[in-house]
Design an enzyme around this catalytic site. Structure first.
Site, PDB file in Angstrom:
ATOM      1  CG  ASP A 228      60.396-103.643  54.168  1.00  0.00           C
ATOM      2  OD1 ASP A 228      61.074-103.466  55.196  1.00  0.00           O
ATOM      3  OD2 ASP A 228      60.782-104.361  53.238  1.00  0.00           O
ATOM      4  CG  HIS A 251      59.096-105.957  58.012  1.00  0.00           C
ATOM      5  ND1 HIS A 251      59.848-106.351  56.934  1.00  0.00           N
ATOM      6  CD2 HIS A 251      57.926-106.650  57.917  1.00  0.00           C
ATOM      7  CE1 HIS A 251      59.175-107.243  56.216  1.00  0.00           C
ATOM      8  NE2 HIS A 251      57.998-107.432  56.800  1.00  0.00           N
TER       9      HIS A 251
END
Ligand SMILES: *[C@@H]1O[C@H](CO)[C@@H](O)[C@H](O)[C@H]1NC(C)=O
Ligand SMILES: *[C@@H]1O[C@H](CO)[C@@H](O)[C@H](O)[C@H]1NC(C)=O
Ligand SMILES: *[C@@H]1O[C@H](CO)[C@@H](O)[C@H](O)[C@H]1NC(C)=O
Length: 402
Positions: A228, A251
């Site tokens: 993430d 991310h």
């Protein structure tokens, strides 16, 4: 030392006094050390050592001189553990953890999966952690979540600091966290350096460092590979400095998601400098929900960033809504202003390298692009703007749409 040839008795007395004073001085300077093995911990990775860590903490926090908790090499099985500052002496001084070993979470993810955090500090001041590897053993939980089973716990943050001040994390490694690796919430004056985070690029919600409701947080010289966000910055953050970080997979660095709440504190004065993003979903991202809110973003500088095959190198998304969970899509109330992108170069993995999708009701203001050069597979990359106002200077590739 002193030679007592002359007036022997008095000389000995003075020597003893002097030595006592020197020992006292060195205690004040170096403090006391609590070795967790002496307190019963077993470095075999199997014996539950939680209680010995808690005993070390109780002694350190009752101490009125500097205290060090020492964790020798080896693996220590630790259950959910809560280091609370509430029980500390009001005259508690600095507490240092020196960790040469690895702390491992229980193998059954249910043991800590609903705990919020595995290793939690709350209301502490002057705590430093030097070294150490934290193994959250999250892979089985990720598999549970991926199997679309509804019977999985949320997962725990590996290391969390809440309501704390003057914290140093130096050379801490976190691997395979169930959820967020390191969480900083309602803290002031926190320095993280040499942080290493490693988890699979497909692991869910495993943000490297999550900062929220905090001020004066510095992240330096770190390497974060996860599933993430590399670093995520939630509501109520100010005076953050992030420098010399390698992100990917993951991310990217994200301010947000912001604006879920109607009443929400803003984000102010954030610098992100000298960061390399490799194969990440985003580079420099700001995201807000499409909902009414009084939150804001003001004063952000992204500079000296290198993008290597990044899907959205520069992105502001004010219609953020993953998995279509938003009841109705409205205009975001979050006001975004004074965001600078300076010296940003590299490659985009998609044709749109620069994307500003701002709120119709609250257009982005004072966006500045300076020396940006992003390409897409040796082709012309594109920029896309909606409701964004700003200025450019220097070379801007792709051509600005501001
Ligand atoms: C912005 O934050 C930095 C630390 O990241 C701090 O040194 C600086 O004083 C802050 N600026 C303002 C105007 O508060
Ligand atoms: C814009 O943000 C920067 C960085 O936080 C700050 O130094 C500067 O004063 C801000 N400028 C304006 C016009 O608000
Ligand atoms: C942009 O970067 C590419 C690849 O590094 C380089 O070939 C090109 O000359 C740069 N463009 C400008 C206008 O500086």
């Amino acid at each position: 030392m002193v030679q007592c040839r002359w007036r022997r008795r008095r000389c000995v007395a003075i020597t003893v006094l002097l030595s006592t004073f020197l020992i006292y001085q060195s205690l004040l300077a170096n403090g006391v050390t609590y070795n967790v093995i002496n307190l019963g911990a077993k470095p075999d990775g199997k014996t539950d050592s939680t209680e010995s860590f808690l005993r070390a903490w109780a002694s350190a926090c009752a101490s009125e001189i500097r205290a060090t908790i020492y964790v020798p090499p080896g693996k220590y099985l630790i259950r959910e553990v809560y280091f609370s500052g509430k029980q500390c002496s009001s005259r508690q001084k600095k507490i240092t953890f020196r960790i040469d070993g690895t702390l491992v979470a229980p193998s059954d993810y249910w043991d800590i999966g609903n705990a919020g955090a595995w290793i939690k500090f709350d209301r502490v001041s002057g705590v430093s952690i030097y070294g150490g590897k934290l193994d959250g053993r999250g892979t089985a939980l990720w598999a549970c979540k991926a199997s679309s089973s509804t019977n999985c716990p949320d997962g725990a943050t590996t290391l969390a600091f809440y309501n704390s001040n003057n914290i140093v994390l130096d050379g801490v490694t976190s691997i395979n966290s169930q959820m967020i690796h390191i969480g900083i919430v309602r803290c002031h004056n926190v320095k993280l350096q040499g942080t290493m985070v490693s988890a699979s690029g497909t692991s869910p919600n495993t943000d490297g460092i999550h900062i929220q409701l905090s001020s004066g947080v510095t992240v330096l010289n770190s390497r974060i590979a996860t599933g993430d966000d590399c670093i995520s910055i939630g509501p109520g953050c100010s005076n953050l400095w992030i420098e010399n970080v390698a992100c990917g997979p993951g991310h990217g660095i994200s301010i947000g998601s912001l604006g879920w709440q109607l009443q929400e504190p803003g984000v102010q004065n954030v610098t992100v400098k000298t960061v390399t993003f490799k194969g990440t979903q985003n580079g420099a991202r700001i995201k807000t929900w499409g909902r009414p809110s009084n939150a804001f973003v003001d004063g952000v500088v992204f500079q000296h960033l290198v993008m290597v095959n990044v899907q959205n190198p520069i992105i502001i998304d004010q219609n953020y809504c993953p998995h279509n969970i938003c009841p109705t899509q409205q205009n975001s109330g979050v006001k975004i202003s004074n965001v600078t992108y300076k010296n940003i170069r590299g490659t985009s993995a998609t044709s749109v390298a620069v994307k500003f999708t701002c709120s119709k009701k609250n257009p982005c203001q004072k966006i500045k692009l300076e020396h940006v050069n992003l390409s897409y597979k040796d082709q012309q990359a594109k920029a896309s703007c909606a409701n964004a106002e700003g200025t450019t200077s220097g070379i801007i590739v792709p051509t600005s749409c501001l």
